[in-house]
Scaffold this motif. Structure first.
Motif, PDB file in Angstrom:
ATOM      1  N   THR A  59     -31.217   2.130 -17.339  1.00 56.65           N
ATOM      2  CA  THR A  59     -31.452   1.023 -16.530  1.00 56.65           C
ATOM      3  C   THR A  59     -30.449  -0.319 -16.970  1.00 56.65           C
ATOM      4  O   THR A  59     -30.428  -1.199 -16.408  1.00 56.65           O
ATOM      5  N   TRP A  60     -30.510  -0.432 -18.461  1.00 58.06           N
ATOM      6  CA  TRP A  60     -30.162  -1.707 -19.003  1.00 58.06           C
ATOM      7  C   TRP A  60     -28.606  -1.781 -18.690  1.00 58.06           C
ATOM      8  O   TRP A  60     -27.981  -2.770 -18.930  1.00 58.06           O
ATOM      9  N   LEU A  61     -27.853  -0.694 -18.259  1.00 58.02           N
ATOM     10  CA  LEU A  61     -26.490  -1.004 -18.069  1.00 58.02           C
ATOM     11  C   LEU A  61     -26.296  -2.069 -16.816  1.00 58.02           C
ATOM     12  O   LEU A  61     -26.826  -1.828 -15.791  1.00 58.02           O
ATOM     13  N   ARG A  89     -20.305  -9.162 -23.855  1.00 58.04           N
ATOM     14  CA  ARG A  89     -21.629  -9.289 -24.562  1.00 58.04           C
ATOM     15  C   ARG A  89     -22.734  -8.278 -24.194  1.00 58.04           C
ATOM     16  O   ARG A  89     -22.668  -7.490 -23.186  1.00 58.04           O
ATOM     17  N   LEU A  90     -23.657  -7.916 -25.114  1.00 55.68           N
ATOM     18  CA  LEU A  90     -24.387  -6.859 -25.037  1.00 55.68           C
ATOM     19  C   LEU A  90     -25.487  -7.012 -23.726  1.00 55.68           C
ATOM     20  O   LEU A  90     -25.656  -8.301 -23.503  1.00 55.68           O
ATOM     21  N   PRO A  91     -25.758  -6.115 -23.001  1.00 57.59           N
ATOM     22  CA  PRO A  91     -26.652  -6.170 -21.924  1.00 57.59           C
ATOM     23  C   PRO A  91     -27.980  -6.979 -22.170  1.00 57.59           C
ATOM     24  O   PRO A  91     -28.464  -6.783 -23.392  1.00 57.59           O
ATOM     25  N   SER A  92     -28.474  -7.629 -21.234  1.00 58.98           N
ATOM     26  CA  SER A  92     -29.794  -8.124 -21.492  1.00 58.98           C
ATOM     27  C   SER A  92     -31.019  -7.050 -21.627  1.00 58.98           C
ATOM     28  O   SER A  92     -30.949  -6.038 -21.414  1.00 58.98           O
ATOM     29  N   GLY A  93     -31.706  -7.499 -22.967  1.00 58.79           N
ATOM     30  CA  GLY A  93     -32.632  -6.607 -23.453  1.00 58.79           C
ATOM     31  C   GLY A  93     -32.402  -5.802 -24.520  1.00 58.79           C
ATOM     32  O   GLY A  93     -33.085  -5.118 -25.003  1.00 58.79           O
ATOM     33  N   CYS A  94     -30.916  -5.944 -24.763  1.00 60.60           N
ATOM     34  CA  CYS A  94     -30.514  -5.051 -26.049  1.00 60.60           C
ATOM     35  C   CYS A  94     -30.742  -6.070 -27.154  1.00 60.60           C
ATOM     36  O   CYS A  94     -30.770  -7.226 -27.110  1.00 60.60           O
ATOM     37  N   THR A  95     -30.695  -5.371 -28.361  1.00 60.34           N
ATOM     38  CA  THR A  95     -30.799  -6.255 -29.658  1.00 60.34           C
ATOM     39  C   THR A  95     -29.705  -5.780 -30.720  1.00 60.34           C
ATOM     40  O   THR A  95     -29.041  -4.786 -30.366  1.00 60.34           O
ATOM     41  N   THR A  96     -29.381  -6.896 -31.424  1.00 60.71           N
ATOM     42  CA  THR A  96     -28.365  -6.693 -32.151  1.00 60.71           C
ATOM     43  C   THR A  96     -29.131  -6.396 -33.558  1.00 60.71           C
ATOM     44  O   THR A  96     -30.110  -6.689 -33.924  1.00 60.71           O
ATOM     45  N   GLY A  97     -28.148  -6.087 -34.573  1.00 62.08           N
ATOM     46  CA  GLY A  97     -28.598  -5.804 -35.994  1.00 62.08           C
ATOM     47  C   GLY A  97     -28.470  -4.317 -36.027  1.00 62.08           C
ATOM     48  O   GLY A  97     -28.473  -3.578 -35.117  1.00 62.08           O
ATOM     49  N   LEU A  98     -28.772  -3.762 -37.235  1.00 57.60           N
ATOM     50  CA  LEU A  98     -28.474  -2.462 -37.545  1.00 57.60           C
ATOM     51  C   LEU A  98     -29.584  -1.368 -36.865  1.00 57.60           C
ATOM     52  O   LEU A  98     -30.861  -1.767 -36.778  1.00 57.60           O
ATOM     53  N   GLY A 125     -26.060  -2.559 -32.868  1.00 57.87           N
ATOM     54  CA  GLY A 125     -27.318  -2.816 -32.007  1.00 57.87           C
ATOM     55  C   GLY A 125     -28.216  -1.748 -31.332  1.00 57.87           C
ATOM     56  O   GLY A 125     -27.556  -0.451 -31.649  1.00 57.87           O
ATOM     57  N   SER A 126     -28.852  -2.024 -30.586  1.00 54.41           N
ATOM     58  CA  SER A 126     -29.520  -0.898 -29.846  1.00 54.41           C
ATOM     59  C   SER A 126     -29.906  -1.411 -28.352  1.00 54.41           C
ATOM     60  O   SER A 126     -30.339  -2.538 -28.079  1.00 54.41           O
ATOM     61  N   CYS A 127     -29.898  -0.369 -27.277  1.00 55.65           N
ATOM     62  CA  CYS A 127     -30.334  -0.769 -25.819  1.00 55.65           C
ATOM     63  C   CYS A 127     -31.071   0.356 -25.653  1.00 55.65           C
ATOM     64  O   CYS A 127     -30.658   1.429 -25.483  1.00 55.65           O
ATOM     65  N   GLY A 128     -32.572   0.069 -25.493  1.00 53.83           N
ATOM     66  CA  GLY A 128     -33.489   1.273 -25.217  1.00 53.83           C
ATOM     67  C   GLY A 128     -33.283   2.341 -26.187  1.00 53.83           C
ATOM     68  O   GLY A 128     -33.447   1.816 -27.645  1.00 53.83           O
ATOM     69  N   LEU A 139     -18.184  -1.338 -24.227  1.00 53.28           N
ATOM     70  CA  LEU A 139     -19.329  -0.985 -25.036  1.00 53.28           C
ATOM     71  C   LEU A 139     -19.302   0.548 -25.137  1.00 53.28           C
ATOM     72  O   LEU A 139     -18.906   1.230 -24.205  1.00 53.28           O
ATOM     73  N   TYR A 140     -19.594   0.882 -26.245  1.00 49.89           N
ATOM     74  CA  TYR A 140     -19.905   2.416 -26.721  1.00 49.89           C
ATOM     75  C   TYR A 140     -21.311   2.451 -26.959  1.00 49.89           C
ATOM     76  O   TYR A 140     -22.012   1.825 -27.846  1.00 49.89           O
ATOM     77  N   ALA A 141     -21.927   3.442 -26.319  1.00 51.58           N
ATOM     78  CA  ALA A 141     -23.461   3.794 -26.376  1.00 51.58           C
ATOM     79  C   ALA A 141     -23.674   5.182 -26.646  1.00 51.58           C
ATOM     80  O   ALA A 141     -23.071   5.886 -25.996  1.00 51.58           O
ATOM     81  N   TRP A 142     -24.662   5.365 -27.509  1.00 52.49           N
ATOM     82  CA  TRP A 142     -24.897   6.843 -27.884  1.00 52.49           C
ATOM     83  C   TRP A 142     -26.379   7.121 -28.298  1.00 52.49           C
ATOM     84  O   TRP A 142     -26.943   6.138 -28.590  1.00 52.49           O
ATOM     85  N   GLN A 143     -26.839   8.220 -27.486  1.00 53.04           N
ATOM     86  CA  GLN A 143     -28.353   8.487 -27.879  1.00 53.04           C
ATOM     87  C   GLN A 143     -28.476   9.990 -28.453  1.00 53.04           C
ATOM     88  O   GLN A 143     -27.940  10.722 -27.914  1.00 53.04           O
ATOM     89  N   ASP A 144     -29.222  10.093 -29.384  1.00 55.70           N
ATOM     90  CA  ASP A 144     -29.461  11.416 -30.089  1.00 55.70           C
ATOM     91  C   ASP A 144     -30.879  11.845 -29.369  1.00 55.70           C
ATOM     92  O   ASP A 144     -31.723  11.381 -29.848  1.00 55.70           O
ATOM     93  N   GLY A 145     -30.846  13.066 -28.990  1.00 56.76           N
ATOM     94  CA  GLY A 145     -32.029  13.662 -28.083  1.00 56.76           C
ATOM     95  C   GLY A 145     -33.174  13.734 -29.248  1.00 56.76           C
ATOM     96  O   GLY A 145     -34.344  13.603 -28.873  1.00 56.76           O
ATOM     97  N   ALA A 146     -32.912  14.428 -30.681  1.00 58.07           N
ATOM     98  CA  ALA A 146     -33.817  14.426 -31.571  1.00 58.07           C
ATOM     99  C   ALA A 146     -34.610  13.145 -31.775  1.00 58.07           C
ATOM    100  O   ALA A 146     -35.941  12.877 -31.809  1.00 58.07           O
TER     101      ALA A 146
END
Length: 160
Positions: A59-61, A89-98, A125-128, A139-146
């Motif tokens: 939803t943050w996209l 810029r990163l989408p609203s609700g995303c955070t910067t930092g490692l 950063g991270s988004c959700g 923007l490149y985003a990835w999530q690891d299921g585990a």
């Protein structure tokens, strides 16, 4: 008679060898085919189109993102996402930092030609539950299921 038996034995042995060689040659293709059966890939013109057509789209996209590419595992929560952001810029609700250690320590199980290898080392950063990096307006985003499942377990209250 002995010559015929030798030729038949040689033919059977040769056939066995051919099967073994064929199995070695097609083994990687079978693995790729099997992995590919458990993945869905899609391209969308905009973020709003992607979210309207795919329930698993984050939803943050931003709705005004363009050239959205998405790859997901159908047997887990592994995801890859690429989108062009008009404002860079990163989408609203995303955070910067490692992001958490999961961004760097877990090898990505999904691969796509449009998603650069080694991008996890550039996480900024991270988004959700997604780890993200922004290169210009890409923007490149990835999530690891585990990692997602572990985070969801940690968020649930424990019953006593």
């Amino acid at each position: 008679m002995k010559g015929i038996v030798s030729k038949v034995a040689l033919g059977v042995a040769g056939t066995g060898m051919a099967v073994a060689v064929a199995a070695v040659a097609i083994g990687p293709r079978v693995s790729e085919w099997y992995d590919g059966r458990h993945q869905e890939q899609a391209t969308y013109d905009t973020g709003s189109q992607a979210k309207a057509e795919r329930r698993s789209m984050p939803t943050w996209l931003p709705d005004n993102a363009s050239s959205v590419k998405y790859l997901m595992s159908t047997i887990g929560d592994d995801r890859l996402l690429r989108a062009t952001l008009p404002d860079g810029r990163l989408p609203s609700g995303c955070t910067t930092g490692l992001p958490g250690k999961s961004a760097h320590s877990v090898p990505m199980s999904l691969k796509a030609g449009w998603f650069p290898e080694g991008v996890a080392a550039k996480a900024s950063g991270s988004c959700g539950h997604y780890n993200v990096t922004l290169t210009g307006n890409q923007l490149y985003a990835w999530q690891d299921g585990a990692a997602v499942q572990a985070a969801l377990r940690a968020e649930r209250p424990t019953k006593h």
